[in-house]
Design a protein around this motif. Structure first.
Motif, PDB file in Angstrom:
ATOM      1  N   UNK B 115       0.812  -1.215   0.000  1.00 15.25           N
ATOM      2  CA  UNK B 115       0.000   0.000   0.000  1.00 15.25           C
ATOM      3  C   UNK B 115       0.848   1.269   0.000  1.00 15.25           C
ATOM      4  N   UNK B 116       1.853   1.292   0.898  1.00 14.43           N
ATOM      5  CA  UNK B 116       2.570   2.550   1.108  1.00 14.43           C
ATOM      6  C   UNK B 116       3.557   2.850  -0.015  1.00 14.43           C
ATOM      7  N   UNK B 117       3.642   1.951  -0.990  1.00 12.93           N
ATOM      8  CA  UNK B 117       4.469   2.222  -2.156  1.00 12.93           C
ATOM      9  C   UNK B 117       3.811   3.260  -3.055  1.00 12.93           C
ATOM     10  N   UNK B 118       2.501   3.405  -2.933  1.00 14.10           N
ATOM     11  CA  UNK B 118       1.779   4.429  -3.689  1.00 14.10           C
ATOM     12  C   UNK B 118       2.167   5.788  -3.119  1.00 14.10           C
ATOM     13  N   UNK B 119       2.784   6.634  -3.935  1.00 10.15           N
ATOM     14  CA  UNK B 119       3.308   7.906  -3.407  1.00 10.15           C
ATOM     15  C   UNK B 119       2.171   8.811  -2.937  1.00 10.15           C
ATOM     16  N   UNK B 141       1.352  -3.950   5.399  1.00  8.25           N
ATOM     17  CA  UNK B 141       2.563  -3.363   4.821  1.00  8.25           C
ATOM     18  C   UNK B 141       3.776  -4.204   5.197  1.00  8.25           C
ATOM     19  N   UNK B 142       4.796  -4.122   4.325  1.00  3.44           N
ATOM     20  CA  UNK B 142       6.046  -4.800   4.686  1.00  3.44           C
ATOM     21  C   UNK B 142       6.927  -3.891   5.548  1.00  3.44           C
ATOM     22  N   UNK B 143       6.455  -2.676   5.794  1.00  2.61           N
ATOM     23  CA  UNK B 143       7.136  -1.793   6.740  1.00  2.61           C
ATOM     24  C   UNK B 143       8.374  -1.115   6.193  1.00  2.61           C
ATOM     25  N   UNK B 144       8.731  -1.387   4.953  1.00  2.00           N
ATOM     26  CA  UNK B 144       9.999  -0.861   4.444  1.00  2.00           C
ATOM     27  C   UNK B 144       9.980   0.657   4.286  1.00  2.00           C
ATOM     28  N   UNK B 145       8.806   1.246   4.303  1.00  2.00           N
ATOM     29  CA  UNK B 145       8.740   2.707   4.141  1.00  2.00           C
ATOM     30  C   UNK B 145       8.348   3.402   5.440  1.00  2.00           C
TER      31      UNK B 145
END
Lengths: 521, 526
Positions: B115-119, B141-145
């Motif tokens: 999800x959080x890959x969407x800018x 989320x994978x938490x990477x961001x």
């Protein structure tokens, strides 16, 4: 093609239009991310659309104009409820149509919109368009039906440069006041006068008169004589017709008026030289008999002294028993230089040789310079359109093929007696039918109403009603319905655009369409 | 990409292409080069249902920055929509969600990826939050961001719960397992920041042979340090398109993993559970699946495994009855819960009191990860009940059978649910009586076209059902007169990833097919 235009479109185009409209009700198109609302469309790849059959390149143009400058009292377009387009043929459209006409197969672009055939000279581009046609095809005969109000020396001169042009002029009255009253032609004196000039331009013409009751007998007779004097190829007097849309109550008593016209006009056939035809001919002429209806002046037939009333017995030695067969045989010989014909007059048989003069000799009105031999009236002999017994034979063969038991054959008031006569008098038809019961039925003209006696104007709803009427009267359900194709301009739909298959769908009875003779009006 | 979710859009597209092959569009006489289209009257396209605004948006991202070894999306041989939800599409989707009847626009075809890959994710979520001030948003989320900045932004979206794919707290191991670069170990570090920001999270671990049980246990311990809302251990699904068949004996691996988690979960003070929840669990019985840390339930002494007998005087005989009771809103402003439970042979009664925290930030922090206003499905006052088989499914099936007046019913069902269903029909007399005069065949697929252990799912492929039906008919030498298939296709049209409709079966066999609402194994909401 504007998206907002309704009806009167060619079914294919209408289909595309309705598909697009359905889509546009659901989506908006985008161009480069921006919404863009189309307001029209044009067809791609037009060469793929050249699939409609036409007799000539000129036919493929459709009507030159959907307008008329006069207001004839008898105009059958009065109150016409059908959707027709009021436009004129543009030079651009004509150019496209000419470009996509395929001479080899006689096919061209369909008529995408129904434009009535009205006064062609109301199209200012008519003469340039005719020149384009003439350039594309030096031989094609160009038929033009006109009220004659646009004729000037200049126009006739230009037309003379475009021959062969076959004019059909609606004169209606040679009395200026009469023509003015009947047709609303303010310059009727000039229009009538121009008829006298047609010969000087070597432009042959057929003169037509609608015998509307307002036309006095003397005026009618004067007009016929006027056309005769001015060497019309033929004179056509039409018995007046009307639909229920023309007038809610019948404007006159049809039988009385028609019989009076016949009484006034038919005797003149022996007195003038010009062929005089009263339409519909089968109303007053014996069907099937291969009788000469008239001979064109200055034609080989006239020179051979063939007369109205002579009966054709053989053509080049081949015996002839009915009018349709005689017409076919004559048409086969139209371009021969010589033809042998046997005629019967007052019980005696004459052998006559007809010889065509060379094309270089002017024989106005039969064949002025630049005109080909007439296929419609070979050697100048006129036979009226008639019922072709071969048609009935073909229909019967089809009935036997389908193995129907109770066949309902739709016909028209004018054709029904002929068909009944043939069925009663030709044993081969009866043998062919065997166990099959054939019922002739004349549907009522409910849609158009009026005094129509021809089959051309039947609608699918009329036929549906007729099936019901038949079932009610006979108490049985037919297992096959045969419709003569005359009601349909495209062998599928009636003039309202309803397909005959709806009849099949509603009644559950198979429907066959059979080709038949169209009566030229 | 809409073949599955709204085939009518593809049909419109094809129709446009057909018509445009024949005509050229014009505007004011100028040719138009139409290169796209948009739908009119979107209110007519509210063909789907969603519980809330967030769900109406659908996945925000069809792409992921990780390359997890266990990812089901790996190497699949069919096309996926890897696009991001645009702010414009999001606005439209929010606009056309109707909270009164839950109607929303047809779903997108995007799979749920990162999800959080969407800018534009934060902006989109904030817009959804404005529409819906109190609904819980759950984001996986994978938490990477999850940098401190990003977490600060997420605060504006609360109430929020993250499902955080940790998988292993060992840095090297996590990197290689997930194919993530994450040099700063952002995901693992984020757990501490989330507590500070007051955003609860569920730590998520996919069990995988590369992570042995020692590491698994250590990871659970590590996650526990950050006070998670819960920890889920997911049993892996593998399919034949994954490189080098990663697990040779998936059945054994599932069993061992489940048993191991079961043996250690009592050590932790947070709910630890195995997914799929159907696996190895007593179904239906209203057992507490977990107790949230610092919650009224924990303070009162409720323990995982307690069998609930009554809540505030209501007898709620199954887990789903409790979940439905929780979800009905009747407890929204109730300060005290009286819970009667059976623990072993003892009957105990507990008073659960909602903490009085109002807007007191410190007080809220003290009860983290519990939040009385959060409304996580299946949890109230800190008692967690995980999804289970709903008797409504069976009632719905009976209605369908009656509708078709069917006597011989073939029902497809995952092996993980079949037992529950059989027991229900056997033990509950109304169901037992109904099926007495009928033939009901509960059919579990043994092989699916995806291979691996995907037969444990309700298959998402029409061909699997087709093959099973023909095999079934040839074995029993009879034909069913109704076929019931779980509606697990991700398409309300019953269209699978290959574009085939489940109703093709109906037209080929002449046997009516109905899709049924079902208790999915790894359902869409996960």
């Amino acid at each position: 093609m504007g998206l907002e235009e309704k009806k009167c479109l060619h079914p294919f185009v209408n289909y595309l239009k309705s598909r697009l409209e359905s889509l546009l009700a659901l989506v908006q198109f985008e161009e480069g991310g921006q919404v863009i609302e189309p307001d029209s469309f044009s067809l791609k790849n037009l060469s793929a659309w050249s699939f409609d059959k036409y007799n000539t390149i000129f036919d493929s143009l459709g009507s030159p104009s959907g307008y008329c400058n006069l207001r004839c009292k008898f105009c059958y377009e009065g109150g016409n409820p059908l959707p027709f387009e009021k436009t004129r043929l543009s030079v651009r459209e004509a150019d496209t149509r000419i470009r996509y006409y395929r001479h080899d197969v006689q096919k061209g672009l369909p008529l995408f919109k129904t434009r009535l055939y009205k006064e062609p000279f109301t199209n200012r581009d008519l003469l340039p368009i005719l020149r384009m046609v003439r350039t594309a095809d030096p031989m094609v005969e160009i038929p033009l039906t006109t009220n004659g109000s646009f004729f000037t020396d200049q126009v006739l001169e230009q037309l003379a440069g475009l021959v062969p042009v076959n004019l059909c002029v609606s004169l209606n009255s040679s009395h200026p006041e009469g023509r003015r009253k009947l047709m609303g032609d303010q310059k009727s004196e000039e229009s009538i006068k121009m008829i006298e000039k047609l010969k000087s331009y070597d432009l042959p013409f057929v003169g037509t008169i609608v015998a509307w009751p307002e036309l006095e007998t003397n005026e009618l007779i004067d007009t016929i004589y006027y056309l005769d004097r001015n060497l019309a190829r033929a004179i056509r007097v039409t018995l007046p017709g009307f639909s229920r849309f023309f007038s809610a109550v019948p404007p006159f008593n049809t039988k009385e008026v028609w019989d009076k016209v016949l009484a006034d006009v038919l005797p003149l056939r022996g007195k003038i030289k010009t062929p005089l035809l009263v339409l519909p001919s089968l109303y007053h002429t014996r069907a099937l008999l291969p009788e000469v209806a008239g001979v064109i002046r200055e034609s080989p037939a006239e020179q051979a002294e063939i007369k109205f009333g002579d009966i054709v017995r053989s053509v080049n030695g081949k015996s002839v028993y009915n009018r349709a067969a005689a017409k076919k045989l004559l048409a086969q010989e139209y371009s021969s230089p010589v033809m042998q014909i046997a005629l019967e007059r007052n019980g005696e048989i004459f052998q006559i040789e007809l010889r065509e003069k060379g094309a270089d000799q002017s024989c106005y009105p039969y064949r002025p310079p630049g005109y080909p031999a007439s296929m419609a009236n070979p050697f100048g002999i006129i036979l009226i359109d008639d019922f072709d017994p071969v048609w009935l034979w073909e229909v019967m063969k089809r009935v036997v093929e389908i193995k129907a038991k109770h066949v309902l054959l739709m016909t028209s008031a004018i054709m029904e007696p002929v068909v009944a006569f043939l069925l009663a008098s030709v044993p081969e038809l009866d043998n062919l039918l065997g166990e099959t019961n054939l019922y002739l039925w004349v549907p009522e003209h409910r849609y158009w109403g009026g005094n129509i006696i021809l089959g051309d104007l039947y609608t699918c709803s009329d036929y549906l009603q007729a099936v019901n009427d038949f079932q009610e009267k006979q108490g049985l359900k037919p297992d096959l319905i045969i419709l003569p194709n005359s009601f349909s301009p495209n062998n599928t739909t009636d003039l309202l655009g309803v397909s005959y298959s709806s009849l099949e769908y509603i009644t559950g009875i198979p429907v066959e369409i059979a080709g038949c003779t169209h009566i030229t009006m | 990409m809409y073949e599955m979710v709204e085939p009518r859009i593809e049909a419109i597209k094809r129709e446009i292409e057909r018509v445009l092959a024949l005509v050229e569009l014009e505007k004011m006489g100028r040719p138009i080069k139409a290169d796209g289209f948009r739908l009119r009257n979107l209110s007519n396209w509210q063909t789907d249902c969603a519980p809330g605004y967030l769900e109406a948006l659908g996945p925000l991202s069809g792409a992921c920055n990780a390359r997890c070894a266990f990812c089901m999306e790996r190497s699949i041989p069919f096309e996926r929509d890897h696009s991001f939800l645009s702010p414009e599409e999001a606005r439209t989707r929010l606009k056309y969600f109707n909270p009164e009847n839950n109607r929303c626009l047809f779903p997108s075809a995007r799979p749920h990826m990162e999800t959080l890959l969407n800018k534009d994710a934060i902006r989109i979520l904030q817009n959804a939050r404005r529409k819906s001030p109190s609904a819980l948003f759950i984001i996986t989320t994978n938490g990477s961001t999850l940098t401190p900045e990003k977490i600060r932004e997420l605060v504006s979206i609360k109430p929020l719960l993250l499902k955080l794919s940790i998988n292993s707290t060992d840095w090297e191991s996590r990197k290689s397992l997930m194919g993530l670069r994450d040099e700063l170990n952002i995901a693992v570090k984020s757990m501490g920041l989330l507590k500070y920001a007051g955003i609860p999270f569920i730590g998520s671990i996919v069990a995988w042979p590369k992570v042995d049980f020692t590491e698994l246990e250590r990871s659970i311990e590590d996650i526990c340090l950050y006070q998670p809302y819960g920890i889920r251990i997911r049993l892996p699904l593998i399919h034949k398109y994954m490189p080098d068949l990663p697990i040779k004996n998936p059945n054994g691996f599932w069993r061992d993993t489940h048993d191991f988690v079961h043996s250690v979960k009592g050590k932790f003070n947070v709910p630890v559970w195995v997914e799929p929840v159907q696996y190895g669990r007593v179904p239906l019985l209203p057992l507490v699946d977990g107790v949230i840390l610092n919650s009224p339930a924990m303070l009162a002494g409720i323990m995982p495994g307690d069998e609930v007998l009554e809540i505030n005087g209501n007898v709620l005989p199954t887990r789903m009855d409790i979940r439905n009771y929780f979800g009905s809103g009747v407890l929204d402003h109730v300060p005290v819960l009286t819970v009667k439970v059976k623990r072993g042979e003892n009957h105990l009664t507990f008073q659960l009191r909602s903490p009085n925290i109002a807007d007191n930030f410190t007080a809220r922090k003290q009860i983290y990860p519990y939040d009385p206003d959060m409304g996580y499905p299946g949890e109230r006052f800190g008692m967690l009940f995980l999804p289970d088989f709903d008797l409504n499914y069976l009632d719905n099936i009976i209605q369908l059978i009656q509708k078709h007046d069917a006597r011989k019913i073939l029902l497809f069902c995952s092996p993980l649910t079949a037992g529950t269903l059989e027991r229900l029909i056997e033990h509950i007399s109304i169901y037992n009586n109904f099926f007495l005069e009928k033939d009901l065949w509960i059919y579990t697929l043994e092989h699916t076209s995806m291979g691996g252990n995907t037969h444990l799912l309700d298959s998402r492929f029409v061909a699997d059902y087709e093959n099973a039906i023909s095999k079934f008919c040839s074995v029993i030498k009879d034909r069913p007169d109704l076929i019931l298939i779980p509606d697990g296709f991700g398409s309300s049209w019953g269209i699978d990833f290959l574009g085939r409709s489940v109703f093709e079966i109906e037209s080929r066999t002449g046997i009516p097919v109905e899709l049924i609402a079902w208790h999915y194994i790894y359902g869409r909401e996960d």
